[in-house]
Scaffold this active site. Structure first.
Site, PDB file in Angstrom:
ATOM      1  N   GLU A  69       0.829  -1.194   0.000  1.00  0.00           N
ATOM      2  CA  GLU A  69       0.000   0.000   0.000  1.00  0.00           C
ATOM      3  C   GLU A  69       0.870   1.253   0.000  1.00  0.00           C
ATOM      4  OE1 GLU A  69      -2.637  -0.466   3.425  1.00  0.00           O
ATOM      5  OE2 GLU A  69      -2.724  -2.620   3.061  1.00  0.00           O
ATOM      6  N   GLU A  85      -9.899   5.833   2.881  1.00  0.00           N
ATOM      7  CA  GLU A  85     -10.288   5.029   4.047  1.00  0.00           C
ATOM      8  C   GLU A  85     -10.201   5.916   5.280  1.00  0.00           C
ATOM      9  OE1 GLU A  85      -8.684   1.106   6.578  1.00  0.00           O
ATOM     10  OE2 GLU A  85      -7.764   1.625   4.665  1.00  0.00           O
TER      11      GLU A  85
END
Length: 404
Positions: free
Chosen positions: A208, A319
């Protein structure tokens, strides 16, 4: 007992910390803060240590004992020719890093590492949790839905590729904001996920990278470039940035975990960052570049199980953590804090979404799916244009009359 002051979000508390715990923390910091050849003080208070690249934390990993730092591979076909890194097409400027502002750079042969402090560790739940993401609990969902869950307080607005295709990398340009965070242990991030393995088992592999605002991790509310990896569903392996052994950095100008500057403003200049993660077809390591073709470093193939071969899904998007601190939905913002419909200059965007295919070529993504668990709090809208390729606006304010 020693009283330790911790300041974040104008929040100061004195907590009693046993000298035994402080010693344990100090031992850990001595392990991850390598002796610098030079230290640069950033205007935001960060200390950036220039550490010899062969002394970096990655090489403490048991699987990387005799690891030789790799020569950069060929970039995927279809990459833009390198332009001035301070500029990027589309929204406005490419965002750079705050610690560069006093003009000092790390010498050749070293890498810049943001120094971790006792305060950084004390803000986390425990020394074990320092630098780690909470494990996400999977909910029942379509078998091809991505690894997103709200059961653990994580909420998303993401685009993703259908499952079970072979993917060798992904790229996007993301504009950078400073969303407000309601409580210290919540965060807001915008990132690319490269995934393989089972979403409901304990073997999910994830790479990520993106930007995040995390008061708990960094002690402030500035957006920062970050990386993450795990090979066991966020259980015991992996961490943010260089807070554990794993990611091998090769670049002496980019500090992972350092504040990005300048950032986008509402109805004014938009600043974005371009991130590419791709698998070197020859050696198998996963490389990351920042800007158009500035290589930052790589995740060695040895760290992974499923990602040794290829990824099966890519996700792009935002997120947040929603702890429901006072019994209602958090007011932590995602992206700019504005919904997708507000469009350019107001909402956050990801543009020029691309994936790397089997022959190491970049290809525009055409069939993306989108998902937001609670569109009254955060949402996403995707589209296509000649200039921006596949793109989407996303984000939201969190708590509002429709999102209790």
């Amino acid at each position: 007992m020693v009283a330790v002051e911790s300041t974040t979000l104008n929040y100061t508390s004195y907590r009693q910390v046993s000298s035994l715990r402080l010693q344990r923390i100090q031992r850990h910091l001595d392990k991850i803060n390598k002796p610098p050849l030079l230290t640069i003080e950033s205007p935001d208070g960060d200390l950036i240590d220039c550490v010899h690249k062969r002394k970096q934390p990655a090489l403490d990993h048991p699987l990387l004992k005799n690891h030789k730092i790799q020569v950069p591979p060929k970039m995927p076909r279809g990459m833009n020719v390198k332009r001035d890194e301070k500029m990027s097409e589309g929204g406005g400027g490419g965002a750079w890093q705050m610690w560069h502002q006093n003009g000092t750079r790390c010498p050749k042969g070293t890498i810049p590492i943001r120094r971790s402090t006792v305060h950084d560790v004390l803000r986390s739940k425990s020394l074990y949790d320092f630098g780690k993401k909470q494990r996400r609990i999977p909910l029942s969902r379509r078998s091809d839905a991505p690894d997103v869950v709200s059961g653990n307080g994580h909420e998303h607005a993401i685009a993703y590729t259908g499952s079970s295709q072979e993917v060798y990398g992904a790229k996007a340009t993301i504009n950078v904001w400073d969303p407000s965070i309601q409580v210290i242990n919540e965060f807001s991030l915008s990132q690319i996920w490269i995934l393989s393995g089972s979403f409901d088992g304990s073997d999910l592999n994830s790479i990520e990278a993106g930007w995040q605002v995390s008061p708990e991790l960094y002690g402030d509310s500035r957006p920062r470039l970050f990386t993450y990896w795990t090979s066991d569903s966020y259980q015991a392996t992996g961490c943010y940035n260089l807070l554990c052994a794993g990611f091998v950095q090769t670049n002496n100008r980019i500090a992972i975990g350092a504040a990005i500057s300048p950032i986008s403003s509402y109805e004014a200049n938009q600043y974005d960052i371009t991130i590419l993660i791709w698998k070197d077809p020859k050696i198998g390591n996963w490389w990351m570049s920042f800007g158009d073709s500035t290589l930052v470093g790589y995740w060695p193939a040895e760290l992974f199980t499923h990602l040794v071969d290829h990824a099966t899904m890519v996700e792009w998007g935002g997120e947040v953590v929603n702890t429901r601190a006072n019994g209602e939905h958090t007011s932590t913002q995602m992206g700019s804090g504005h919904f997708a419909d507000d469009g350019f200059g107001k909402a956050s965007y990801f543009r020029n979404l691309e994936i790397v295919d089997t022959d190491n070529s970049l290809a525009s993504v055409h069939n993306i799916l989108t998902l937001a668990e609670n569109t009254n709090c955060y949402d996403i809208k995707s589209s296509y244009s000649n200039e921006w390729g596949t793109y989407f606006y996303y984000g939201g304010p969190g708590n509002n009359p429709k999102c209790p």
